[in-house]
Design a protein around this motif. Structure first.
Motif, PDB file in Angstrom:
ATOM      1  N   ILE A 230      40.555  51.111  -1.354  1.00  0.00           N
ATOM      2  CA  ILE A 230      39.479  51.340  -0.401  1.00  0.00           C
ATOM      3  C   ILE A 230      39.708  50.420   0.801  1.00  0.00           C
ATOM      4  O   ILE A 230      39.886  49.210   0.646  1.00  0.00           O
ATOM      5  N   LYS A 231      39.722  51.010   1.965  1.00  0.00           N
ATOM      6  CA  LYS A 231      39.964  50.204   3.174  1.00  0.00           C
ATOM      7  C   LYS A 231      39.136  50.759   4.321  1.00  0.00           C
ATOM      8  O   LYS A 231      39.260  51.923   4.691  1.00  0.00           O
ATOM      9  N   SER A 232      38.267  49.914   4.882  1.00  0.00           N
ATOM     10  CA  SER A 232      37.428  50.351   6.000  1.00  0.00           C
ATOM     11  C   SER A 232      38.292  50.560   7.238  1.00  0.00           C
ATOM     12  O   SER A 232      39.333  49.922   7.418  1.00  0.00           O
ATOM     13  N   LYS A 233      37.854  51.458   8.104  1.00  0.00           N
ATOM     14  CA  LYS A 233      38.622  51.786   9.299  1.00  0.00           C
ATOM     15  C   LYS A 233      38.506  50.693  10.350  1.00  0.00           C
ATOM     16  O   LYS A 233      37.484  50.011  10.463  1.00  0.00           O
ATOM     17  N   LYS A 234      39.582  50.536  11.106  1.00  0.00           N
ATOM     18  CA  LYS A 234      39.569  49.566  12.197  1.00  0.00           C
ATOM     19  C   LYS A 234      38.709  50.078  13.350  1.00  0.00           C
ATOM     20  O   LYS A 234      38.488  51.279  13.495  1.00  0.00           O
ATOM     21  N   LYS A 235      38.246  49.142  14.175  1.00  0.00           N
ATOM     22  CA  LYS A 235      37.500  49.530  15.363  1.00  0.00           C
ATOM     23  C   LYS A 235      38.411  50.272  16.332  1.00  0.00           C
ATOM     24  O   LYS A 235      39.616  50.046  16.376  1.00  0.00           O
ATOM     25  N   LYS A 236      37.815  51.160  17.120  1.00  0.00           N
ATOM     26  CA  LYS A 236      38.584  51.912  18.089  1.00  0.00           C
ATOM     27  C   LYS A 236      39.187  50.983  19.131  1.00  0.00           C
ATOM     28  O   LYS A 236      38.575  50.010  19.565  1.00  0.00           O
ATOM     29  N   GLN A 237      40.421  51.285  19.524  1.00  0.00           N
ATOM     30  CA  GLN A 237      41.113  50.438  20.500  1.00  0.00           C
ATOM     31  C   GLN A 237      40.493  50.575  21.890  1.00  0.00           C
ATOM     32  O   GLN A 237      40.046  51.654  22.291  1.00  0.00           O
ATOM     33  N   THR A 238      40.483  49.463  22.617  1.00  0.00           N
ATOM     34  CA  THR A 238      40.052  49.457  24.013  1.00  0.00           C
ATOM     35  C   THR A 238      41.219  49.883  24.888  1.00  0.00           C
ATOM     36  O   THR A 238      42.352  49.429  24.688  1.00  0.00           O
ATOM     37  N   VAL A 239      40.970  50.755  25.847  1.00  0.00           N
ATOM     38  CA  VAL A 239      42.023  51.222  26.753  1.00  0.00           C
ATOM     39  C   VAL A 239      41.823  50.587  28.126  1.00  0.00           C
ATOM     40  O   VAL A 239      40.725  50.650  28.689  1.00  0.00           O
ATOM     41  N   LYS A 240      42.863  49.952  28.654  1.00  0.00           N
ATOM     42  CA  LYS A 240      42.798  49.333  29.975  1.00  0.00           C
ATOM     43  C   LYS A 240      43.791  49.995  30.916  1.00  0.00           C
ATOM     44  O   LYS A 240      44.957  50.194  30.583  1.00  0.00           O
ATOM     45  N   GLN A 241      43.301  50.345  32.117  1.00  0.00           N
ATOM     46  CA  GLN A 241      44.156  50.860  33.178  1.00  0.00           C
ATOM     47  C   GLN A 241      44.663  49.683  34.003  1.00  0.00           C
ATOM     48  O   GLN A 241      43.875  48.818  34.395  1.00  0.00           O
ATOM     49  N   MET A 242      45.960  49.649  34.260  1.00  0.00           N
ATOM     50  CA  MET A 242      46.536  48.515  34.967  1.00  0.00           C
ATOM     51  C   MET A 242      47.547  48.989  36.004  1.00  0.00           C
ATOM     52  O   MET A 242      48.073  50.100  35.917  1.00  0.00           O
ATOM     53  N   ALA A 243      47.792  48.140  36.988  1.00  0.00           N
ATOM     54  CA  ALA A 243      48.821  48.400  37.990  1.00  0.00           C
ATOM     55  C   ALA A 243      49.729  47.185  38.053  1.00  0.00           C
ATOM     56  O   ALA A 243      49.259  46.043  38.064  1.00  0.00           O
ATOM     57  N   ALA A 244      51.028  47.419  38.068  1.00  0.00           N
ATOM     58  CA  ALA A 244      52.009  46.341  38.157  1.00  0.00           C
ATOM     59  C   ALA A 244      52.977  46.659  39.291  1.00  0.00           C
ATOM     60  O   ALA A 244      53.119  47.820  39.701  1.00  0.00           O
ATOM     61  N   ILE A 245      53.658  45.613  39.793  1.00  0.00           N
ATOM     62  CA  ILE A 245      54.579  45.832  40.890  1.00  0.00           C
ATOM     63  C   ILE A 245      55.903  45.108  40.655  1.00  0.00           C
ATOM     64  O   ILE A 245      55.929  43.950  40.229  1.00  0.00           O
ATOM     65  N   VAL A 246      56.990  45.837  40.889  1.00  0.00           N
ATOM     66  CA  VAL A 246      58.327  45.253  40.914  1.00  0.00           C
ATOM     67  C   VAL A 246      58.608  44.924  42.378  1.00  0.00           C
ATOM     68  O   VAL A 246      58.996  45.783  43.167  1.00  0.00           O
ATOM     69  N   LEU A 247      58.361  43.670  42.733  1.00  0.00           N
ATOM     70  CA  LEU A 247      58.427  43.250  44.134  1.00  0.00           C
ATOM     71  C   LEU A 247      59.749  42.539  44.403  1.00  0.00           C
ATOM     72  O   LEU A 247      60.031  41.490  43.820  1.00  0.00           O
ATOM     73  N   LYS A 248      60.535  43.117  45.306  1.00  0.00           N
ATOM     74  CA  LYS A 248      61.854  42.567  45.625  1.00  0.00           C
ATOM     75  C   LYS A 248      61.856  41.984  47.037  1.00  0.00           C
ATOM     76  O   LYS A 248      61.103  42.425  47.908  1.00  0.00           O
ATOM     77  N   ASN A 249      62.725  40.981  47.224  1.00  0.00           N
ATOM     78  CA  ASN A 249      62.919  40.454  48.574  1.00  0.00           C
ATOM     79  C   ASN A 249      64.306  40.825  49.084  1.00  0.00           C
ATOM     80  O   ASN A 249      65.085  41.482  48.383  1.00  0.00           O
TER      81      ASN A 249
END
Length: 367
Positions: A230-249
């Protein structure tokens, strides 16, 4: 617990031990950490195997032991070095705690891993399961080692209907194992239970016909093995929207920063990123973010990649943009730096940002 004690009084403990140990000795997988009883190597393998598949761990374990073959070698290593060796395994607090504990063993116990439950449990990151595994496998002590596989097997053997997701339930299984563990060969017994859960007594569709202890399994006799544990279910995962940048010089360098000192993925390197919502103008927000947080005026280009990374409790949805900046924007510090693209693999990144490196910096069409 009273019911379990009554079951144990009528249970053929010796027969169970013999069946399990003989099966393990004849059928155990050839795994690199089983080639040695060195408590340090057993310890490393058990920490790596926490929440990680065996097939994933094998090459990491082999590389880690090559780089840090002794307690002393790990104790003396720089943190960036151990994080790089652990890169991709996740749950990085494991290796930080391991190094902290190893340093204590070197300083307090003269480099010898302690062989008592009380002492070994006092080490950072060592819980009851890891302590039991080291003591039984490396030192041949009749100590319980209760992991998920063991709880599943024993839930079926004794029809234990307690929720195995609750920490208190582990105590029930530890109590059973003190009576059940083989005193003659606790190493093979404990590893046999783990192996049985991994290969035969699996979460779904257990292979009962191949099980060496099926005649002593109450759930098998009643045909309810698929209903346990018997194993209780885990809580639903939180979803995060993110933005990242590959910034070159203009010098062929890319901007990276180190994550905070504590928290998720602490002190790993990453590309500049921020949390957004699905409705945001992410390019505009990234431009403002670079000005406000990095004091860089950059040209944020097109979106070049989408990365989804799933943690146990969290999902990151990362939109990756390319960017360009003139000059070098002097911001060198311990936590932010420009690095040549051909040197970036020297730094330890979380898996999500390794995917960005592979797509954006290792692909010649984008580099």
């Amino acid at each position: 617990m009273q019911v379990i004690q009554e079951q144990l009084r009528d249970f053929d403990v010796t027969g169970f031990q013999e069946n399990l140990v003989n099966w393990f000795l004849e059928n155990q997988r050839a795994l690199p950490w089983r080639e040695s009883k060195d408590p340090y190597r057993v310890w490393v393998s058990e920490i790596m195997l926490q929440q990680t598949r065996v097939d994933t761990v094998i090459p990491y374990y082999q590389a880690f032991i090559r780089e840090f073959p002794t307690l002393e070698a790990l104790a003396e290593a720089e943190e960036d070095q151990i994080l790089k060796a652990w890169e991709g395994l996740g749950y990085y607090s494991r290796v930080r705690n391991l190094q902290t504990a190893v340093k204590e063993v070197v300083e307090k116990y003269e480099g010898t891993v302690p062989n008592t439950r009380e002492e070994i449990l006092s080490l950072r990151g060592v819980g009851p399961y890891t302590a039991g595994a080291i003591l039984s496998i490396a030192y041949g002590k009749a100590e319980p080692a209760v992991d998920g596989n063991v709880m599943r097997v024993l839930s079926r053997v004794f029809i234990i209907e307690e929720d195995i997701a609750k920490p208190a339930t582990r105590k029930i299984f530890e109590g059973i194992l003190y009576d059940l563990v083989s005193k003659e060969n606790p190493s093979a017994f404990n590893q046999g239970l783990m192996e049985l859960g991994a290969l035969i007594c699996t979460p779904t569709s257990p292979g009962c016909l191949l099980c060496p202890v099926k005649v002593r399994c109450s759930a098998n006799q009643k045909g309810i093995q698929a209903e346990l544990p018997i194993k209780s279910k885990k809580k639903k995962q939180t979803v995060k929207q993110m933005a990242a940048i590959v910034l070159k010089n203009q010098y062929g360098e890319v901007l990276i920063e180190k994550r905070p000192e504590t928290g998720l993925l602490a002190r790993l390197w990453q590309f500049p990123n921020m949390e957004t919502t699905g409705m945001d103008d992410q390019r505009k927000l990234l431009s403002e973010f670079l000005v406000n947080d990095f004091e860089i005026g950059a040209e944020v280009g097109r979106a070049i990649q989408h990365v989804e990374h799933v943690f146990s409790h969290l999902v990151w949805n990362i939109t990756v943009f390319e960017g360009q900046v003139k000059g070098r924007a002097n911001l060198e510090s311990e936590t932010r730096k420009w690095v040549p693209t051909d040197s970036i693999e020297k730094y330890a990144f979380p898996v999500s940002h390794q995917k960005i490196i592979q797509h954006s910096l290792m692909d010649s069409s984008l580099a």
